[in-house]
Design a protein around this motif. Structure first.
Motif, short mmCIF file in Angstrom:
data_model
loop_
_atom_site.label_atom_id
_atom_site.label_comp_id
_atom_site.label_asym_id
_atom_site.label_seq_id
_atom_site.Cartn_x
_atom_site.Cartn_y
_atom_site.Cartn_z
N GLN A 176 -4.37 7.16 -2.74
CA GLN A 176 -3.80 5.89 -3.20
C GLN A 176 -3.13 5.15 -2.05
O GLN A 176 -3.27 3.93 -1.93
N GLN A 177 -2.41 5.88 -1.20
CA GLN A 177 -1.75 5.25 -0.05
C GLN A 177 -2.79 4.66 0.91
O GLN A 177 -2.62 3.54 1.40
N ALA A 178 -3.85 5.40 1.15
CA ALA A 178 -4.90 4.90 2.04
C ALA A 178 -5.57 3.67 1.45
O ALA A 178 -5.83 2.69 2.16
N ASP A 179 -5.85 3.71 0.14
CA ASP A 179 -6.46 2.56 -0.52
C ASP A 179 -5.56 1.33 -0.46
O ASP A 179 -6.04 0.20 -0.41
N ALA A 180 -4.24 1.56 -0.46
CA ALA A 180 -3.28 0.45 -0.41
C ALA A 180 -3.01 0.01 1.03
O ALA A 180 -2.19 -0.89 1.26
N GLY A 181 -3.66 0.65 1.99
CA GLY A 181 -3.47 0.27 3.39
C GLY A 181 -2.23 0.86 4.01
O GLY A 181 -1.80 0.45 5.09
#
Length: 81
Positions: free
Chosen positions: A62-67
């Motif tokens: 989720q953190q990676a998807d949110a940048g």
């Protein structure tokens, strides 16, 4: 099943590439795996059953998807490398 029996000597080579589905009367009845594939499957099941790890993995995705990422250089600096 008859074909599987006839191909038994070649089965290890076939399984090195991918699992083999064995049918009876045209219907799948079993799967043959190499020992390496079986061990990998068990390891995957073990990882997936670790609730804490899976929660951390989902959070990281989720953190990676949110940048919300940092560069390798930033990570090294934070870790003192």
């Amino acid at each position: 099943m008859t074909e599987a029996q006839q191909q038994l000597p070649e089965l290890p080579d076939m399984l090195a590439v991918e699992p083999v589905i064995i049918t009876k009367d045209g219907k799948p009845v079993m799967v043959a795996l190499s020992l390496q594939q079986f061990e990998s499957l068990l390891e995957t099941l073990d990882i997936l059953s670790d609730r804490e790890f899976m929660a951390q993995l989902r959070e990281g995705i989720q953190q990676a998807d949110a940048g919300e990422t940092i560069s390798l250089e930033q990570l090294k600096a934070e870790l003192g490398f």
